[in-house]
Design an enzyme around this catalytic site. Structure first.
Site, PDB file in Angstrom:
ATOM      1  N   HIS A   1      23.973  24.724 -10.945  1.00  0.00           N
ATOM      2  CA  HIS A   1      23.666  25.080 -12.342  1.00  0.00           C
ATOM      3  C   HIS A   1      22.405  24.385 -12.845  1.00  0.00           C
ATOM      4  CE1 HIS A   1      27.237  27.395 -12.725  1.00  0.00           C
ATOM      5  NE2 HIS A   1      28.079  26.375 -12.718  1.00  0.00           N
TER       6      HIS A   1
ATOM      7  N   HIS B   1      27.452  21.711  -6.825  1.00  0.00           N
ATOM      8  CA  HIS B   1      27.574  22.918  -7.655  1.00  0.00           C
ATOM      9  C   HIS B   1      27.049  22.645  -9.069  1.00  0.00           C
ATOM     10  CE1 HIS B   1      30.165  26.390  -9.263  1.00  0.00           C
ATOM     11  NE2 HIS B   1      29.865  25.717 -10.361  1.00  0.00           N
ATOM     12  N   GLU B   2      27.506  21.547  -9.667  1.00  0.00           N
ATOM     13  CA  GLU B   2      27.143  21.271 -11.057  1.00  0.00           C
ATOM     14  C   GLU B   2      25.703  20.787 -11.198  1.00  0.00           C
ATOM     15  OE1 GLU B   2      28.996  22.306 -13.314  1.00  0.00           O
ATOM     16  OE2 GLU B   2      30.957  22.445 -12.357  1.00  0.00           O
TER      17      GLU B   2
ATOM     18  N   GLU C   1      27.909  31.501 -11.318  1.00  0.00           N
ATOM     19  CA  GLU C   1      28.866  30.698 -10.550  1.00  0.00           C
ATOM     20  C   GLU C   1      28.650  30.905  -9.049  1.00  0.00           C
ATOM     21  OE1 GLU C   1      30.599  28.370 -11.753  1.00  0.00           O
ATOM     22  OE2 GLU C   1      30.209  28.907 -13.840  1.00  0.00           O
TER      23      GLU C   1
END
Length: 707
Positions: free
Chosen positions: A425, A420-421, A478
């Protein structure tokens, strides 16, 4: 039913953040650096009270005053001696406060604080239940009479002056002729006094924009930021290298002058400070709680590296360029060059703000992320608190899924947070035309894969992702990052990096996907039917993913209403693990590509139509989500409270102060956070709140006209 989500049980769960071992391994200099950064973060975190609601600063001051006079045990004994029962002590706050030692010592002040905030604290008037603009909710990022139209106008004004909204608040006053006048107030130590800094002073003046007067001022939260700056100056003495020293110098400049450009410069040095033992970041960072989605909440964290877990993340970073090629959009929609970031697992020592995340990908400045890079952080001791799950409290899962879920939730969450990070992103390009008219993409050759045509839209100079997509920007991003995590966790190389192969790897994938669809159902708690809006960005994102996977059909995901053993409504979520790759992956692939293309091209209309369509909550069959929401509220488990340690300087030694995982421990941690200047901080907060009180009317009066 609507009110139950605003009622918390007296036996709410409390957990402590454990960072004893990480702190023990720090050198004396590193401890001093961490201590002063922690002090800066805690002082700055008080600004969040002034960014939330009109009564929040008074609530803090009241509780601070209460527990300075008596610690929780003393207050309890005092209340029981005054004739209250144990149950009454838990529930009759007014009686406890007005009978306390603090009230006996300072009756007028304590009663005045209670009268200011007591009713507002307990009010369930619809507008006061949640964050929002104007009649839709409460916020102190804007004066009470500001509407979404005012917020849009102010954003256009800020864009026209190349000013960031991150460290601003907006106040509107209406003159006798009904004409609105706007004040854009920057957060800074300095106010109207002259300054040598031309970067900001040239911006501090009156403007006329689309027929409305705007005044740019500064000095918001000045006495709080003064304390932040003092601690950053002290931390600078113990910086490990020149990057840290220059980073802190720019943060000091930013908070003193009100300059986001200075904060960006500091963030550049922060990105260049690779692999520090003590990691930190501080400023007006996340825009989740701004109803418009552009203003940053003050946040500061200090953490210590966890070397074992960081080694796995370093391997993930090493594979990132290859894994990026697996994402379902053309190469032209990916950054021209992958800027290898830091990715560390950290144990949090201090996290000041409205909440503690499990992972972070910062800075949030688009121009830096696209050209200079970013850092990824996984917060190991926060994840450990999140892992802790009791079987009997696991809602909405089949019995035969529960043991597997408990076994693999922690490891699968590590994988999801990492992906995810770093690759969520950290992926994707924004198409931009700069102030000179030059494009960062080839207009002739780049084709939109959704339309088969050339690129029709992009970001103009001064426009950012947050300013352009505003109210949906945070949740949309997100959702994109969560989707990347689900999509790439199917890749064998990713699972090998984290040490999973064969049947274990398949279980990690299954639990990661199962956790996401369950989270999408639990997210309904954060939807407000009366206002038709979502109150939490991550929760909205997970619901959208649930909708995408339900839409995929073929029995991939099913939600079945049931009756629980207690005779009350219940539900069961099922995920067919045999269809994750054959049905789930193609559905996610199509959705992810659309998300990225709309983001890259700055297509706000298309992005809103897609995202708000999936985020809509109705009672249409077969899921009947509004009815399911009632079941979710009926079965909800309150989120845990987290107790954080303090650091204390004794001569030249820094001590770690830890507290028990209880309500009393949480209270003591706050009471001992500001041992010398507690009364001064109470006065600062109430004075700042009172100075702006005119901008928010009485609790039952809808905002309009003269502010």
């Amino acid at each position: 039913m609507a009110d139950t989500q605003y009622i918390l049980p007296n036996d709410i769960g409390v957990s402590s953040l454990d960072c004893r071992e990480a702190f023990r391994l720090l050198s004396p200099t590193e401890r001093l650096y961490a201590h002063h950064l922690s002090r800066a973060a805690w002082y700055g975190g008080l600004a969040v009270l002034l960014q939330t609601s009109p009564e929040a600063p008074y609530i803090y001051a009241l509780l601070s005053r209460l527990f300075r006079a008596q610690d929780p045990d003393q207050l309890r004994q005092h209340a029981l001696a005054e004739g209250l029962t144990e149950e009454e002590y838990q529930e009759k706050l007014e009686q406890v406060i007005l009978g306390s030692e603090a009230a006996q010592q300072h009756p007028e002040e304590v009663r005045g604080l209670w009268q200011t905030c007591g009713e507002l604290m307990y009010s369930l008037e619809p507008r006061l239940r949640h964050l929002g603009l104007g009649k839709e909710g409460i916020t102190t990022y804007f004066s009470g009479n500001c509407t979404m139209e005012d917020a849009k106008l102010a954003q256009d004004f800020l864009d026209s002056q190349n000013l960031s909204a991150y460290n601003t608040r907006l106040f509107k006053e209406v003159d006798g002729e009904g004409k609105p006048h706007y004040e854009v107030r920057l957060a800074s130590v300095l106010g109207s006094e002259p300054s040598l800094d031309s970067e900001m002073t040239s911006k501090l003046k009156s403007y006329e924009f689309r027929g409305s007067p705007f005044q740019v001022t500064r000095g918001d939260y000045a006495p709080i930021l003064q304390k932040v700056v003092e601690q950053l100056e002290k931390a600078k003495v113990y910086a490990a290298n020149s990057h840290q020293g220059q980073m802190l110098a720019q943060y000091i400049e930013s908070f003193t002058q009100g300059s986001i450009e200075a904060h960006k410069r500091g963030s550049r040095f922060w990105i260049q400070d690779k692999g520090p033992i003590v990691e930190s970041y501080i400023g007006f960072i996340e825009s989740y709680r701004d109803p418009f989605g552009s203003r940053g909440e003050f946040e500061g964290f200090v953490a210590v590296v966890n070397k074992a877990m960081s080694a796995k993340f370093e391997r993930l970073v090493a594979s990132a360029e290859q894994l990026l090629k697996e994402l379902p959009w053309p190469p032209a929609f990916e950054k021209d060059k992958f800027l290898t970031p830091d990715f560390t697992s950290l144990d949090v020592l201090t996290f000041a703000g409205s909440g503690i995340p499990a992972g972070i990908n910062i800075p949030n400045y688009d121009d830096l992320r696209q050209t200079e890079g970013f850092k990824n952080v996984s917060l190991g001791n926060v994840l450990a608190v999140a892992y802790a799950t009791q079987r009997e409290k696991l809602t909405f899962l089949e019995e035969d899924d529960k043991d597997l879920y408990i076994l693999w939730k922690g490891p699968s969450f590590d994988v999801q947070v990492g992906l995810h990070e770093l690759l969520g992103h950290g992926s994707g390009k924004l198409f931009v035309q700069d102030e000179k008219g030059a494009f960062n993409f080839d207009q002739e050759t780049v084709i939109n894969p959704e339309t088969g045509e050339q690129i029709q839209s992009w970001y103009r100079s001064g426009e950012t992702w947050d300013s352009k997509f505003s109210t949906i920007a945070s949740s949309y991003e997100e959702c994109r990052a969560e989707s990347v995590g689900l999509y790439l966790c199917l890749h064998p190389e990713v699972l090998e990096i984290f040490g999973f192969e064969g049947a274990d790897a398949e279980d990690v994938i299954y639990v990661n996907w199962l956790n996401m669809v369950r989270a999408g159902l639990l997210a309904l708690e954060f939807y407000t039917p009366e206002a038709s809006n979502w109150r939490q960005a991550h929760m909205q994102a997970r619901f959208v993913i649930l909708r995408v996977l339900l839409e995929a059909g073929e029995g991939l995901v099913t939600i079945t209403p049931t009756t629980g053993s207690d005779g009350r409504p219940d539900a069961r979520v099922r995920l067919d693990r045999s269809k994750i790759r054959s049905v789930g992956k193609p559905a996610l692939e199509r959705f992810l590509r659309r998300l990225q293309v709309l983001k890259s091209t700055g297509d706000v209309a298309g992005g809103r139509a897609l995202y708000e369509g999936y985020a809509a909550v109705t009672d249409a069959p077969p899921e009947c989500f509004l009815t399911l929401r009632d079941t979710v509220l009926l079965r909800k488990e309150s989120r845990k409270l987290i107790v954080q340690p303090n650091t204390r300087l004794e001569d030249s030694d820094v001590q770690l102060l830890e507290y028990e995982a209880s309500a009393a421990g949480l209270i003591r941690s706050f009471s001992e956070r500001f041992p010398e200047d507690g009364p001064e901080l109470e006065e600062i907060l109430t004075q700042l709140a009172t100075a702006d009180a005119r901008f928010w009317k009485g609790p039952s009066e809808a905002p309009s006209g003269q502010a």
